[in-house]
Design a protein around this motif. Sequence first.
Motif, short mmCIF file in Angstrom:
data_model
loop_
_atom_site.label_atom_id
_atom_site.label_comp_id
_atom_site.label_asym_id
_atom_site.label_seq_id
_atom_site.Cartn_x
_atom_site.Cartn_y
_atom_site.Cartn_z
N VAL A 125 -5.32 19.16 -3.76
CA VAL A 125 -6.75 19.39 -3.60
C VAL A 125 -6.99 20.47 -2.54
CG1 VAL A 125 -8.91 18.37 -2.84
CG2 VAL A 125 -7.41 17.12 -4.39
N VAL B 149 -7.60 14.91 -8.71
CA VAL B 149 -8.54 14.10 -7.93
C VAL B 149 -8.75 12.75 -8.59
CG1 VAL B 149 -10.92 13.94 -7.13
CG2 VAL B 149 -9.68 16.09 -6.91
N ILE C 112 -1.52 13.49 -11.32
CA ILE C 112 -1.42 14.39 -10.16
C ILE C 112 -0.42 15.51 -10.45
CG2 ILE C 112 -0.80 14.50 -7.72
CD1 ILE C 112 -1.77 11.54 -7.57
N PRO D 213 -2.31 9.49 -2.20
CA PRO D 213 -0.96 10.05 -2.21
C PRO D 213 -0.94 11.45 -1.59
CG PRO D 213 -1.55 9.20 -4.37
CD PRO D 213 -2.79 9.17 -3.54
N LEU E 293 -5.56 -4.50 -1.17
CA LEU E 293 -6.01 -5.06 0.11
C LEU E 293 -6.86 -6.30 -0.13
CD1 LEU E 293 -7.02 -1.91 2.18
CD2 LEU E 293 -4.94 -3.27 2.32
N SER F 178 1.01 4.14 -3.06
CA SER F 178 0.77 5.55 -2.81
C SER F 178 1.98 6.40 -3.19
CB SER F 178 0.39 5.73 -1.34
OG SER F 178 0.57 7.06 -0.95
N ALA G 3 -5.12 0.76 -4.28
CA ALA G 3 -4.74 0.29 -2.94
C ALA G 3 -5.82 -0.63 -2.37
CB ALA G 3 -4.51 1.48 -2.01
N LEU G 4 -7.07 -0.26 -2.62
CA LEU G 4 -8.17 -1.11 -2.12
C LEU G 4 -8.14 -2.48 -2.78
CD1 LEU G 4 -11.29 1.17 -1.68
CD2 LEU G 4 -9.84 0.11 0.06
N VAL H 285 0.84 -1.20 0.00
CA VAL H 285 0.00 0.00 0.00
C VAL H 285 0.88 1.26 0.00
CG1 VAL H 285 -1.66 1.32 1.35
CG2 VAL H 285 -1.97 -1.13 1.06
N GLN H 286 1.96 1.23 0.78
CA GLN H 286 2.85 2.40 0.80
C GLN H 286 3.52 2.62 -0.56
OE1 GLN H 286 5.51 2.22 4.13
NE2 GLN H 286 3.88 2.63 5.60
N ALA I 89 -4.25 5.56 1.64
CA ALA I 89 -3.77 5.20 0.31
C ALA I 89 -3.73 6.41 -0.63
CB ALA I 89 -4.65 4.11 -0.29
N THR J 186 3.62 7.42 -7.03
CA THR J 186 3.21 8.62 -7.77
C THR J 186 4.39 9.55 -8.01
OG1 THR J 186 2.54 9.47 -5.64
CG2 THR J 186 0.80 8.66 -7.06
N VAL K 248 -5.38 5.89 -7.47
CA VAL K 248 -4.38 5.32 -6.56
C VAL K 248 -5.07 4.66 -5.37
CG1 VAL K 248 -2.48 5.85 -5.00
CG2 VAL K 248 -2.58 6.92 -7.25
N ALA K 249 -6.06 5.37 -4.79
CA ALA K 249 -6.77 4.81 -3.64
C ALA K 249 -7.49 3.52 -4.04
CB ALA K 249 -7.76 5.83 -3.08
N ALA L 187 -5.76 10.65 -7.84
CA ALA L 187 -5.77 10.21 -6.44
C ALA L 187 -6.78 9.09 -6.22
CB ALA L 187 -6.07 11.39 -5.52
N ALA M 58 -1.43 14.43 -3.94
CA ALA M 58 -2.80 14.66 -4.40
C ALA M 58 -3.59 15.38 -3.32
CB ALA M 58 -3.46 13.33 -4.73
#
Lengths: 222, 374, 217
Positions: free
Chosen positions: C72, A189, A176, C65, A203, A159, A199-200, A155-156, C63, A162, A195-196, A192, C68
């Motif tokens: 924002v 956005v 970004i 970054p 998981l 993130s 990450a999910l 996960v790190q 998660a 980027t 990326v999130a 981001a 980002a």
Amino acid sequence: MNVLNLVHAFFGDGAHWHGYDGIPTRLAEHVTYSLEALLIAAVIGLPVGLVTGHYGRGGNALALIATAGRALPSFGLLVLMVLWIGLGLVPVMIPLVVLAVPPILVTTYEAVRTVDPSPVDAARGLGMSEARVLFRVEVPVALPLILSGLRTAAVQIISTATIAAYVGLGGLGRYIIDGLYQRDYEKVVGGAALVAGLALVTLLLFWAAFRLTVSRGVRRSA
Amino acid sequence: MFAVLIRIDAVTKRYDDGTVAVDRLSLDIPDRAITVLVGPSGCGKTTTLRMINRMVEPTEGGILLDGADIRQQPVDSLRRSMGYVIQNAGLFQHRTILDNIATVPRLLGWSKQKARGRAAELMERVGLDGSLAKRYPYQLSGGQQQRVGVARALAADPPVLLMDEPFSAVDPVVRKGLQDELLRIQDELGKTIVFVTHDIDEAIKLGTMVAVLREGGRLAQFAPPAELLSAPADAFVEDFLGADRGIRRLSFFPADALELATGPLVPLDADAERLAAGADAPYLLVTDAEGRPLGWAEPGVPLERDRLLDHGRPFRPGTDSLRTALDGAVLSPTGWAVAVDGEGRAVGVVSQRAIGEAIRAAHGRAATAVEAAR
Amino acid sequence: MNGFFDLPSDLQYSYLGLVGLHLREALIPVLAGLLIALPVAQLCARFRWIYPPVLGLTTVLYAIPSLAFFVVLIDYFGQSETTVMIPLAVYSLVVLVPGIVDGVRSVPKETLAAAEAMGFGPLRRYLQVQLPIAAPAIIAGLRVAVISSLSLVSVGMLIGNQGALGNMLYDATTYHRPALAVNSVLTTAVLGVLADALLVLVRRLLTPWMPRKGAAR
């Protein structure tokens, strides 16, 4: 300005789905960097963690290395590496690996070190070689923790990968960084969110790996 | 009596920090018998056990297995030829019960199917229900886990079984069950068992031979349990045996030599003539129609079932010891113990005085036997 | 050539000035994160059903970054320290909550019952029993939060030179002075190691009952 609207606008824009700057390409790049970094970090962290954990020695040295690794700022390290060795994938991999090794190393060490000593004693007494003791007795029991270390690292990395865009590489960071310079918040956005989301998914994959590889006997007695 | 299988020859274990765990210990461990190492903590009993399968290497001295130095064969194959049972069982929590037991056969290269078949046999032998085969250790009670530990140690049919305080972590009732089970299995299999415990009662119950070790890893006495109880080598052994070793020693004298009186036995529906025959006995033991004891009655008083005195716990002369007989007499309100046969029918009664005489006679015979053995 | 610690004037700060700025930008968010994390964790420990969704949300936030996040927030707070510190506070919160929940939950029920029986009120019980027992877990979380916060401040350089020691990286690139980058990276790392050591010391002082034997953490 609403974040959800921006996300919606970003993903609704057909132009974001094609070409060298399209989501599929950027996603593939990002996944590639992340997997490479995770693989290198695991190749370093897992064996060292397993062996030191098995013999229960070197914990203080590992803690020191891990703290030093965590203390090195990824972004600064990236800039420094670019100044020293020029642009490319290597200066990106170095900070990512430095970031990912400490959680893998320390968690693996702790996981193996804290395995209940009595089955290990029994295994030796029944005539298992040291390698068998490690891989047939200690690792299966330590697996949940080892996986959690890899998960944190993954996960790190995802993130932090980027930052590759800052030195001209691709990946989701492109949206970004470009968005920042173009004052295009929709892009930022959107990047981001991707990326999130990645990450999910990671998981989720680790959860699946846990279900597949961890014995029911270990899951339930934990 | 027994051939020697394991010879521990002047073994010393000294650790780097200078502590001596075992000090010039020599023991001849007999074949096909249970040898118990017992002593207070820090007496080196576990270290001694672990030197037999080379989990610990001695600093000096050597250990012979069947005449050959144990260092002559590879350590893993030595260990696979010796079953190993530890406290808390040490089961592999990620493996099913069946696969736990199949560990050593698998290490020896048996096929999975053959190893599991063997494991299933062993589950039965140690008294585990076959339905537990696919369970995991966390689903078993402590006593069941320990049975799995014993089965796992026996899986490859090793001639030697090393047991390190295997029953210390379970409650007393379960422990007694496990001890009885071990004796039963040993009757069937005849292994050479080295058993470590800190519990002298367990040592006396299980041991064919008992080695009492003292702090610093020195041997205090090595003898069969009856001899240990009758002739402790020194004050340390005597103290370690505890206060009531005289009583406990009675466990080793069979009750079959007791002279049983049958006169006081009367059925509940006895007629006056029958009652008169027992009139000179201090008490009458009243039995039911099948001859099972109902309780004590005083002579001359009409027999009424609900006015009888409790007859206490009866003993069986063929299988029980003088200790059980004496216990029965002590607990009985009349001071007489009731002897019964296998079906629970009264075969006679015996007084505390008669038991006391039997004890003295047994002591005399035992002393002669010890003299003769020397 | 300039000395290692002489900085270009466009940075507007002396070396020590940047160190102070860096510490402020990194540590205030951790403190804020801790202050929010304590009640949140207490709620999660009290009402168990809250914990899984909170855990899920924090994982998603973690998660995102940092860059980002910064970008924002520019729209709301401009290119300012606040813009850098808010995400760092969120990350700290995310790191701290699970640790504190586990720590608070690890307080044995008997201990709490004993405290209640001795007449401890809820607040006193929290401050004098639960917090001290959870202290090692809290400090373990703080160690991760502080060290990652110190490292992330540097990224603030990208949003109008709000990266404290990270701002040296910009000058290192534009003037091609790698020494400035080395200085930035090493100083940040040394701050991290020192802060970490300090927290270990604090834990030892706060929890004299804990066994000392070295475990890697």
